[in-house]
Design an enzyme around this catalytic site. Structure first.
Site, PDB file in Angstrom:
ATOM      1  N   ARG A  81      31.126  41.028  40.153  1.00 59.86           N
ATOM      2  CA  ARG A  81      30.987  41.016  38.704  1.00 59.86           C
ATOM      3  C   ARG A  81      30.869  39.592  38.195  1.00 59.86           C
ATOM      4  NH1 ARG A  81      35.160  41.782  36.438  1.00 59.86           N
ATOM      5  NH2 ARG A  81      36.524  42.238  38.187  1.00 59.86           N
ATOM      6  N   TYR A 220      24.519  44.620  41.169  1.00 63.82           N
ATOM      7  CA  TYR A 220      25.793  44.773  41.875  1.00 63.82           C
ATOM      8  C   TYR A 220      26.874  45.480  41.059  1.00 63.82           C
ATOM      9  CZ  TYR A 220      29.294  44.042  45.348  1.00 63.82           C
ATOM     10  OH  TYR A 220      30.229  44.282  46.308  1.00 63.82           O
ATOM     11  N   LYS A 229      32.557  50.176  34.694  1.00 62.07           N
ATOM     12  CA  LYS A 229      33.340  49.250  33.862  1.00 62.07           C
ATOM     13  C   LYS A 229      32.803  49.177  32.434  1.00 62.07           C
ATOM     14  CE  LYS A 229      35.723  48.125  37.478  1.00 62.07           C
ATOM     15  NZ  LYS A 229      37.147  48.350  37.634  1.00 62.07           N
ATOM     16  N   HIS A 249      42.478  50.492  33.356  1.00 56.03           N
ATOM     17  CA  HIS A 249      42.042  50.119  34.702  1.00 56.03           C
ATOM     18  C   HIS A 249      43.163  50.512  35.666  1.00 56.03           C
ATOM     19  CE1 HIS A 249      40.572  46.591  37.488  1.00 56.03           C
ATOM     20  NE2 HIS A 249      39.986  47.724  37.801  1.00 56.03           N
ATOM     21  N   SER A 271      41.624  43.715  39.736  1.00 51.53           N
ATOM     22  CA  SER A 271      40.616  43.974  40.763  1.00 51.53           C
ATOM     23  C   SER A 271      41.063  43.447  42.131  1.00 51.53           C
ATOM     24  CB  SER A 271      39.298  43.316  40.362  1.00 51.53           C
ATOM     25  OG  SER A 271      38.886  43.803  39.114  1.00 51.53           O
ATOM     26  N   CYS A 273      43.524  44.257  44.009  1.00 53.91           N
ATOM     27  CA  CYS A 273      44.970  44.069  44.155  1.00 53.91           C
ATOM     28  C   CYS A 273      45.668  45.323  44.660  1.00 53.91           C
ATOM     29  CB  CYS A 273      45.581  43.621  42.836  1.00 53.91           C
ATOM     30  SG  CYS A 273      45.143  41.929  42.419  1.00 53.91           S
ATOM     31  N   GLY A 274      44.924  46.272  45.196  1.00 55.20           N
ATOM     32  CA  GLY A 274      45.575  47.364  45.905  1.00 55.20           C
ATOM     33  C   GLY A 274      45.574  48.727  45.228  1.00 55.20           C
ATOM     34  N   LYS A 275      44.704  48.961  44.254  1.00 54.42           N
ATOM     35  CA  LYS A 275      44.679  50.300  43.637  1.00 54.42           C
ATOM     36  C   LYS A 275      44.212  51.357  44.629  1.00 54.42           C
ATOM     37  CE  LYS A 275      42.160  49.219  40.069  1.00 54.42           C
ATOM     38  NZ  LYS A 275      42.095  47.770  40.390  1.00 54.42           N
ATOM     39  N   ASN A 277      44.297  51.300  47.870  1.00 50.36           N
ATOM     40  CA  ASN A 277      45.344  51.498  48.877  1.00 50.36           C
ATOM     41  C   ASN A 277      46.470  52.385  48.347  1.00 50.36           C
ATOM     42  OD1 ASN A 277      45.093  49.543  51.443  1.00 50.36           O
ATOM     43  ND2 ASN A 277      44.098  48.650  49.675  1.00 50.36           N
ATOM     44  N   ASP A 296      40.586  53.848  40.257  1.00 46.28           N
ATOM     45  CA  ASP A 296      40.172  52.671  39.474  1.00 46.28           C
ATOM     46  C   ASP A 296      40.315  52.829  37.959  1.00 46.28           C
ATOM     47  OD1 ASP A 296      39.074  49.979  39.714  1.00 46.28           O
ATOM     48  OD2 ASP A 296      37.269  50.748  38.748  1.00 46.28           O
ATOM     49  N   ASN A 386      34.113  40.609  49.030  1.00 43.42           N
ATOM     50  CA  ASN A 386      34.027  41.677  48.025  1.00 43.42           C
ATOM     51  C   ASN A 386      33.067  42.783  48.489  1.00 43.42           C
ATOM     52  OD1 ASN A 386      34.717  42.857  45.474  1.00 43.42           O
ATOM     53  ND2 ASN A 386      32.773  42.147  44.615  1.00 43.42           N
ATOM     54  N   ARG A 388      31.851  46.325  49.657  1.00 42.32           N
ATOM     55  CA  ARG A 388      32.378  47.574  49.086  1.00 42.32           C
ATOM     56  C   ARG A 388      31.795  48.793  49.779  1.00 42.32           C
ATOM     57  NH1 ARG A 388      35.887  47.283  44.154  1.00 42.32           N
ATOM     58  NH2 ARG A 388      36.128  45.038  43.935  1.00 42.32           N
TER      59      ARG A 388
HETATM   60  P1  GTP Z   1      39.073  47.095  42.431  1.00 38.95           P
HETATM   61  O1  GTP Z   1      38.287  48.159  43.098  1.00 38.95           O
HETATM   62  O2  GTP Z   1      38.438  45.732  42.550  1.00 38.95           O
HETATM   63  O3  GTP Z   1      39.488  47.384  41.036  1.00 38.95           O
HETATM   64  O4  GTP Z   1      40.385  46.853  43.272  1.00 38.95           O
HETATM   65  P2  GTP Z   1      41.568  47.698  43.898  1.00 38.95           P
HETATM   66  O5  GTP Z   1      42.800  47.365  43.138  1.00 38.95           O
HETATM   67  O6  GTP Z   1      41.223  49.120  44.111  1.00 38.95           O
HETATM   68  O7  GTP Z   1      41.642  46.951  45.264  1.00 38.95           O
HETATM   69  P3  GTP Z   1      41.972  47.447  46.713  1.00 38.95           P
HETATM   70  O8  GTP Z   1      42.950  48.557  46.795  1.00 38.95           O
HETATM   71  O9  GTP Z   1      40.696  47.696  47.396  1.00 38.95           O
HETATM   72  O10 GTP Z   1      42.642  46.081  47.204  1.00 38.95           O
HETATM   73  C1  GTP Z   1      42.405  45.656  48.446  1.00 38.95           C
HETATM   74  C2  GTP Z   1      43.184  44.416  48.818  1.00 38.95           C
HETATM   75  O11 GTP Z   1      44.573  44.522  48.517  1.00 38.95           O
HETATM   76  C3  GTP Z   1      43.071  44.293  50.309  1.00 38.95           C
HETATM   77  O12 GTP Z   1      42.930  42.932  50.620  1.00 38.95           O
HETATM   78  C4  GTP Z   1      44.403  44.857  50.796  1.00 38.95           C
HETATM   79  O13 GTP Z   1      44.736  44.382  52.053  1.00 38.95           O
HETATM   80  C5  GTP Z   1      45.347  44.388  49.698  1.00 38.95           C
HETATM   81  N1  GTP Z   1      46.549  45.243  49.598  1.00 38.95           N
HETATM   82  C6  GTP Z   1      46.611  46.512  49.128  1.00 38.95           C
HETATM   83  N2  GTP Z   1      47.877  46.997  49.191  1.00 38.95           N
HETATM   84  C7  GTP Z   1      48.637  45.995  49.672  1.00 38.95           C
HETATM   85  C8  GTP Z   1      50.027  45.874  49.960  1.00 38.95           C
HETATM   86  O14 GTP Z   1      50.830  46.787  49.762  1.00 38.95           O
HETATM   87  N3  GTP Z   1      50.446  44.674  50.451  1.00 38.95           N
HETATM   88  C9  GTP Z   1      49.600  43.643  50.686  1.00 38.95           C
HETATM   89  N4  GTP Z   1      50.080  42.499  51.161  1.00 38.95           N
HETATM   90  N5  GTP Z   1      48.263  43.723  50.444  1.00 38.95           N
HETATM   91  C10 GTP Z   1      47.793  44.877  49.942  1.00 38.95           C
HETATM   92  C1  SPV Z   2      36.607  45.719  39.915  1.00 39.24           C
HETATM   93  O1  SPV Z   2      36.140  44.568  40.061  1.00 39.24           O
HETATM   94  O2  SPV Z   2      37.668  45.938  39.295  1.00 39.24           O
HETATM   95  C2  SPV Z   2      35.918  46.875  40.510  1.00 39.24           C
HETATM   96  C3  SPV Z   2      34.600  46.650  41.117  1.00 39.24           C
HETATM   97  O3  SPV Z   2      36.442  47.972  40.483  1.00 39.24           O
HETATM   98  S1  SPV Z   2      33.291  46.630  39.983  1.00 39.24           S
HETATM   99  O4  SPV Z   2      32.905  48.023  39.703  1.00 39.24           O
HETATM  100  O5  SPV Z   2      32.184  45.907  40.588  1.00 39.24           O
HETATM  101  O6  SPV Z   2      33.708  46.004  38.754  1.00 39.24           O
HETATM  102 MN    MN Z   3      38.374  47.950  39.315  1.00 41.08          MN
END
Ligand code: GTP
Ligand code: SPV
Ligand code: MN
Length: 605
Positions: A81, A220, A229, A249, A271, A273-275, A277, A296, A386, A388
């Site tokens: 983004r 992208y 978004k 979000h 973004s 930060c682990g959503k 996961n 998300d 980044n 995806r």
């Molecule tokens: P957007 O799609 O960008 O909105 O992000 P998201 O918040 O869905 O991100 P996502 O879950 O894909 O975050 C992935 C990153 O967070 C990876 O680098 C993971 O390794 C890290 N991560 C997720 N959960 C944890 C955790 O519990 N501990 C640690 N240390 N890292 C984590």
């Molecule tokens: C974010 O950056 O928070 C995402 C990926 O979820 S994007 O849809 O490219 O903004």
């Molecule tokens: Mn997002």
């Protein structure tokens, strides 16, 4: 006007006049070679996938390894983004607020008209109707995107309910959001196309008053898949403020405890930060179950019963690949076994994909995300940080059977979190809704690769919405306070919490193991909602008392457990001063309640 006649000729007979007229206007401006109205059928999708392979935009992966899956490599300048090119063009600059880029709408319209004139020459313009939320749900909203990018059409087909069913919902009195998208790369007659057309000039523009989206120059993710978004967060936050609901979000999960009681939890982390996961958490705690509803975006509205009801407006996941492996997110790894589009990951020699963190050991040879030879000795990562995946929600084995319930699910807890090496404890509960809004408003996180900027730099990201609020950020806070007023605590209004999986020790290692062990924190949160465990008051809020979280079972030492909640008064004090400046920078609209909570925080220090 012959061009107009050719264009309307192919519009489905049930297309509303308002949509047809708008499509014609955009076609006259952008002058595409032809117009295709998308019906969202399987045949259409397969045809577009095949054509994209032919055109070199997609690489078909080895069907024996990764059935019906494809790899896209974006242009190296178009990988995330672009917040610096994202604009909220309200009539009044004050409505966009201090956190958004703004330009006078008339000026921006003139700029975009100039850029878009003839921008689709030599290309097909696709008309992509979509519903955010289950088609026909009272919480759902409609949009139509025109785009000259087949990759964007295919992605929107996965991420939304796209096609004829959505178009059929639009009648003469239906509100729908028009979204114009061009990669900004017209083709001269006979000119050969490139794999990833885009333009160095980029604009992602929103007009609040007319609820329009215009995007130019990027193909992208959030820049181009405008349903996500641009619509479901920026435009939806504008609509929500008018109508009394929240666009957030946030991921959504259903949690079931060993006694069989279920809870629904929404969690807002910035973004990457682990959503994803957390949305697919596989609990280490025996007897607990977590099911996915969204990863998300959440739309949440107070119901007549005083509870907050939420839907996931999306239909798929656009998730970060690096860091997704069997040890961190096995559910996602299984979900990606087939029917997935990967963008900017590495290609293995046998036609499969790989990225950092998928396996412990990298393969001996790969083709990196830019198509170059790669070995474990290479300097740069094989996948873009980044990179995806795009995959339909029903590919996820952990998807809850209520994930697409048109009525939504009742929310019991809301969590805010970010990447914080210092200061912020593993978990804290807000004393009340107002305190929770303060937690959201002052949220900060270290920058990730999901947007441009300096990695690791700490920045305020209020409500994890800094890049996604379509309104003045302080109005967004006031709106959260107002929605809180509509909720009824005794009927089960959500409790608010804050988490931080990313605190580090002096040696730089994470103090909390994270991932499946986060289930212990989630369990504590539900037990607080039930009122089954006591908590202790602290500077940040209510924190776990005694051993109500079994940290030893998570492999955490007593010293690390203590460090996860340690308050370094000097460092937290400096942060509180920074929050003074931050609140100041938001101007006079900052709600009195937020100011009150901040001075309360300072006096507790
Ligand atoms: P957007 O799609 O960008 O909105 O992000 P998201 O918040 O869905 O991100 P996502 O879950 O894909 O975050 C992935 C990153 O967070 C990876 O680098 C993971 O390794 C890290 N991560 C997720 N959960 C944890 C955790 O519990 N501990 C640690 N240390 N890292 C984590
Ligand atoms: C974010 O950056 O928070 C995402 C990926 O979820 S994007 O849809 O490219 O903004
Ligand atoms: Mn997002």
């Amino acid at each position: 006007m012959t061009a107009t006649l050719t264009h309307t000729h192919h519009a489905p007979s049930n297309a509303d006049d308002s949509v047809v007229a708008w499509v014609e206007t955009i076609a006259e401006l952008t002058q595409p070679e032809k117009i295709v109205w998308c019906d969202g059928s399987e045949q259409e999708r397969q045809r577009m996938l095949d054509d994209s392979v032919e055109a070199g935009t997609l690489i078909r992966l080895n069907p024996a390894k990764r059935p019906n899956s494809y790899l896209a490599r974006s242009h190296p300048s178009d990988v995330a983004r672009v917040e610096s090119r994202t604009f909220i063009c309200s009539e009044s600059e004050d409505d966009a607020g201090p956190t958004n880029n703004w330009a006078p709408p008339a000026e921006m319209r003139a700029t975009l008209d100039g850029l878009l004139e003839g921008a689709m020459r030599g290309r097909t313009m696709y008309v992509v109707p979509f519903s955010m939320g289950p088609v026909g749900s009272p919480l759902a909203r409609l949009g139509v995107q025109v785009t000259d990018s087949p990759y964007v059409v295919i992605s929107t087909g996965t991420m939304t309910r796209m096609g004829a069913d959505a178009l059929a919902q639009i009648g003469p009195d239906t509100e729908w959001v028009p979204a114009v998208h061009s990669v900004g790369a017209p083709l001269q007659p006979g000119e050969e196309d490139v794999a990833w057309p885009c333009n160095d000039t980029k604009y992602i523009v929103h007009y609040p008053e007319s609820r329009e989206i215009w995007s130019y120059g990027s193909a992208y993710g959030g820049n181009a898949i405008l349903a996500k978004k641009a619509f479901a967060l920026r435009i939806a936050s504008m609509i929500g403020e008018e109508e009394g609901w929240l666009a957030a979000h946030m991921l959504l999960v259903k949690v079931t405890n060993p006694r069989g009681r279920s809870f629904h939890v929404a969690a807002g982390f910035p973004s990457a930060c682990g959503k994803t996961n957390f949305a697919m958490l596989r609990p280490s705690l025996p007897g607990w179950k977590v099911e996915t509803i969204g990863d998300d975006i959440a739309w949440m509205a107070p119901g007549p019963d005083g509870r907050l009801r939420a839907i996931n407006p999306e239909a798929g996941f656009f998730g970060v690949a690096p860091g997704t492996g069997y040890s961190t997110n096995p559910t996602a790894v299984e979900m990606l076994a087939s029917n997935t589009i990967f963008t900017n990951v590495a290609l293995t020699d046998d036609g499969d994909v790989w990225w950092e963190g998928l396996t412990g050991e990298p393969p001996a040879h790969l083709t990196d995300w830019q198509g170059r030879d790669w070995t474990p000795d290479s300097e740069s990562p094989a996948a873009h940080p980044n990179a995806r995946f795009t995959v339909a929600a029903d590919q996820c084995h952990a998807i809850a059977d209520t994930w697409d319930d048109p009525a939504g699910v009742p929310i019991d807890a809301i969590i805010f979190g970010g990447r914080r090496a210092t200061n912020v404890p593993l978990v804290a509960q807000a004393r009340d809704w107002e305190h929770g809004v303060y937690m959201g408003a002052t949220l900060a996180s270290e920058r990730t690769a999901a947007a441009e900027g300096t990695l690791g730099e700490l920045r305020r990201d209020p409500f994890a919405m800094l890049p996604f609020s379509g309104t003045h950020m302080a109005d967004h806070w006031q709106h959260w306070l107002n929605v809180g007023e509509q909720l009824n605590q005794s009927a089960g209004a959500p409790q608010i919490f804050q988490v931080n999986w990313f605190r580090r020790g002096e040696d730089g290692r994470f103090l909390w193991p994270g991932f499946s062990e986060n289930s212990r924190v989630l369990a504590w949160i539900t037990e607080r909602v039930e009122g089954r465990v006591d908590a202790e008051d602290s500077t940040f809020g209510l924190v776990p008392k005694d051993d109500s979280i079994d940290w030893a079972a998570a492999g955490v030492s007593p010293e690390d457990w203590e460090a996860l909640f340690e308050i370094d008064s000097a460092a937290v004090g400096a942060e509180a001063e920074d929050a003074d400046d931050f609140l100041e920078s938001m101007g006079p609209k900052v709600p009195a309640a937020v100011v009150r909570q901040h001075s309360e925080f300072r006096s507790r220090l």
